[in-house]
Design an enzyme around this catalytic site. Structure first.
Site, short mmCIF file in Angstrom:
data_model
loop_
_atom_site.label_atom_id
_atom_site.label_comp_id
_atom_site.label_asym_id
_atom_site.label_seq_id
_atom_site.Cartn_x
_atom_site.Cartn_y
_atom_site.Cartn_z
N LYS A 1 -10.58 55.14 0.14
CA LYS A 1 -11.07 54.45 -1.07
C LYS A 1 -11.19 55.45 -2.21
O LYS A 1 -10.84 55.17 -3.35
CB LYS A 1 -12.41 53.76 -0.76
CG LYS A 1 -12.96 52.89 -1.89
CD LYS A 1 -13.77 53.65 -2.92
CE LYS A 1 -14.32 52.70 -3.97
NZ LYS A 1 -14.93 53.42 -5.10
N GLU B 1 -15.57 53.05 -12.85
CA GLU B 1 -16.54 53.84 -12.05
C GLU B 1 -16.85 55.17 -12.74
O GLU B 1 -15.94 55.97 -13.01
CB GLU B 1 -15.98 54.06 -10.64
CG GLU B 1 -17.03 54.66 -9.71
CD GLU B 1 -16.55 54.74 -8.26
OE1 GLU B 1 -15.82 53.84 -7.81
OE2 GLU B 1 -16.92 55.71 -7.59
N HIS C 1 -22.48 62.09 -9.10
CA HIS C 1 -22.30 60.66 -9.33
C HIS C 1 -23.40 60.11 -10.23
O HIS C 1 -23.15 59.41 -11.19
CB HIS C 1 -22.28 59.95 -7.97
CG HIS C 1 -21.91 58.52 -8.07
ND1 HIS C 1 -20.60 58.12 -8.23
CD2 HIS C 1 -22.65 57.39 -8.06
CE1 HIS C 1 -20.57 56.81 -8.31
NE2 HIS C 1 -21.80 56.33 -8.22
N ASP D 1 1.42 47.35 -10.55
CA ASP D 1 0.69 46.35 -9.77
C ASP D 1 -0.17 47.06 -8.71
O ASP D 1 0.32 47.46 -7.66
CB ASP D 1 1.73 45.43 -9.12
CG ASP D 1 1.13 44.36 -8.25
OD1 ASP D 1 -0.07 44.45 -7.92
OD2 ASP D 1 1.86 43.42 -7.88
C1 MEV Z 1 -16.79 56.62 -4.24
O1 MEV Z 1 -16.17 55.73 -5.12
C2 MEV Z 1 -15.75 57.35 -3.43
C3 MEV Z 1 -16.28 58.25 -2.32
O2 MEV Z 1 -17.13 57.51 -1.45
C4 MEV Z 1 -15.09 58.77 -1.57
C5 MEV Z 1 -15.42 59.54 -0.31
O3 MEV Z 1 -16.47 59.29 0.30
O4 MEV Z 1 -14.57 60.36 0.09
C6 MEV Z 1 -17.11 59.39 -2.88
#
Ligand code: MEV
Length: 439
Positions: A280, A85, A393, A296
């Site tokens: 995430k 990513e 991003h 792992d």
């Molecule tokens: C993207 O991989 C992760 C985010 O969505 C985490 C978040 O929203 O806190 C930017």
């Protein structure tokens, strides 16, 4: 429809590739070239990778990036991250730098206990089972001596074995619930070997038991396996500073920033849809280091998410407080990691990454990985509550879009420069590329 194949695993690598080419590709030359281009020219290295799993046909690359400037308990680290990513490594590096100037990360390992269970079914009186368990428990431990000898010599081993009555959850269901200390090993093989021995002894010793044993003879072991839920293998990492010291290039009003940042954490604490995305983002950092260090990541993911639900609903893994003028942000997570065993001493890049991390103990690695998760979450929440996530991003994603359109190095240079002061979007990149190409 393709025909099924038997004995596939017995074929040579070339035969396997040829079968795939025959079944699925019309342009076999191109497909074969792709597969073989990803082979390592060093035959010994390629063989090592081939033998990690079954039916290997080639390698699947992930970029290995590094995030420097992490100050953890007053030691500097450059953290390796294997991840695809675009913005993750840049975000980690930014967080590291931000906190380097504010005292760095402080971490502690709270506990290191691992868990394994023998799941079995018993239809008799619970008291009979308890009496038998108390009698057989020392034998469960002594019969495992050959498995536990080396671990015990290093200070680890079996911590305890309990009989657990689970009949309220499921009819006739009981467990031998065992706890272990596995030191620098993740411990899966050690734990599973112990558990399988417990199961054998538990069944076999009924014959030598003098108590009431008719119903014990009908006892049925269903399975013996470690648990990836490790709520007593916990590490904490935190950052803190006076609120006014949060001021930086992107944070003009630190009071407002701290308030909104805390609100963002509180939302993730109280709302599942947000909590999952929030966590995430934490796992973006955690998985990348876990993979780079040959651990792992599926086990880590499963355990971490279960921990996020430990209070009855899925919630944030990070916490934030503003106490007077002190801003504090921290994470508490279960991480069963190893720095010996598994791939750790086998995969050359894992060895490289471990060395870069100063050849950590499992406890050291737990702290480094927790920091990577906290740093990632800090970067995400900082962007989300200030500029929005897309600006950073998309900037990082720009090269992916340009590569998708096979931009030349010159085109890339020009457009990277152009987008330094313009908002990146997929369509805008295409537009600018076309303008450049038609000029
Ligand atoms: C993207 O991989 C992760 C985010 O969505 C985490 C978040 O929203 O806190 C930017």
């Amino acid at each position: 429809m393709e025909s099924p194949i038997s004995g596939f695993s017995k074929l040579t690598k070339t035969e396997k590739i040829n079968w795939i080419l025959d079944q699925y590709f019309t342009d076999q030359k191109e497909a074969k070239e792709l597969i073989t281009n990803y082979w390592n020219t060093d035959k010994k290295l390629q063989k090592l990778h081939d033998e990690f799993i079954e039916n290997t046909i080639t390698n699947f690359y992930l970029p290995l990036g590094v995030a420097p400037n992490f100050l953890i308990n007053d030691r500097m680290y450059t953290i390796p991250m294997a991840i695809e990513e675009s913005s993750v490594v840049a975000a980690a590096s930014k967080s590291a730098k931000f906190w380097l100037e504010r005292g760095g990360f402080k971490t502690t390992v709270v506990s290191t206990e691992k868990i394994g269970q023998v799941h079995f079914v018993f239809q008799g009186e619970t008291q009979e089972l308890k009496d038998y368990f108390n009698w057989v428990k020392p034998r469960l431990i002594s019969d495992s001596a050959s498995i536990t000898k080396n671990m015990e010599a290093r200070g680890g081993g079996i911590l305890d074995i309990e009989l657990r009555d689970k009949t309220v959850e499921l009819e006739n269901y009981y467990q031998l619930h065992a706890t272990f200390e596995t030191l620098d090993a993740m411990g899966a093989n050690f734990i599973n070997s112990c558990l399988e021995q417990f199961a054998t002894t538990f069944k076999d010793e009924v014959a030598n038991y003098n108590g009431e044993k008719s119903s014990l003879e009908g006892m049925d072991v269903v399975m013996s396996i470690l648990s990836n839920y490790v709520p007593n293998c916990i590490v904490k990492a935190e950052v803190s500073c006076p609120v006014n010291e949060l001021q930086s290039k992107d944070i003009k009003d630190p009071q407002l920033f701290a308030k909104n940042f805390k609100r963002a954490v509180d939302i993730a604490k109280s709302e599942t849809f947000r909590a999952v995305t929030h966590n995430k983002g934490i796992m973006n950092g955690i998985d990348a280091v876990v993979i780079a260090t040959g651990n792992d990541f599926r086990a880590i993911e499963a355990g971490v998410h279960a921990y996020a639900s430990k209070d009855g609903s899925y919630s944030s893994l990070t916490h934030c407080s503003i106490d007077g003028n002190t801003f504090k942000f921290w994470i508490e997570i279960p991480l069963a990691l190893g720095t010996v065993g598994g791939l750790t001493k086998l995969h050359p890049l894992v060895k490289f990454c471990m060395h870069m991390l100063k050849d950590p103990s499992a406890k050291d690695l737990m702290q480094i990985v927790a920091v990577a998760g906290l740093a990632q979450n800090f970067a995400a929440l900082k962007s989300l509550t200030t500029t929005g996530i897309q600006q950073g991003h998309m900037k990082m994603h720009l090269l992916n879009i340009l590569n998708q359109f096979e931009a030349t190095e010159d085109e890339k240079r020009t457009l990277v420069d152009y987008f330094k002061s313009n908002v990146v979007s997929h369509s805008e990149v295409v537009t600018q590329l076309n303008i450049l190409r038609n000029a």
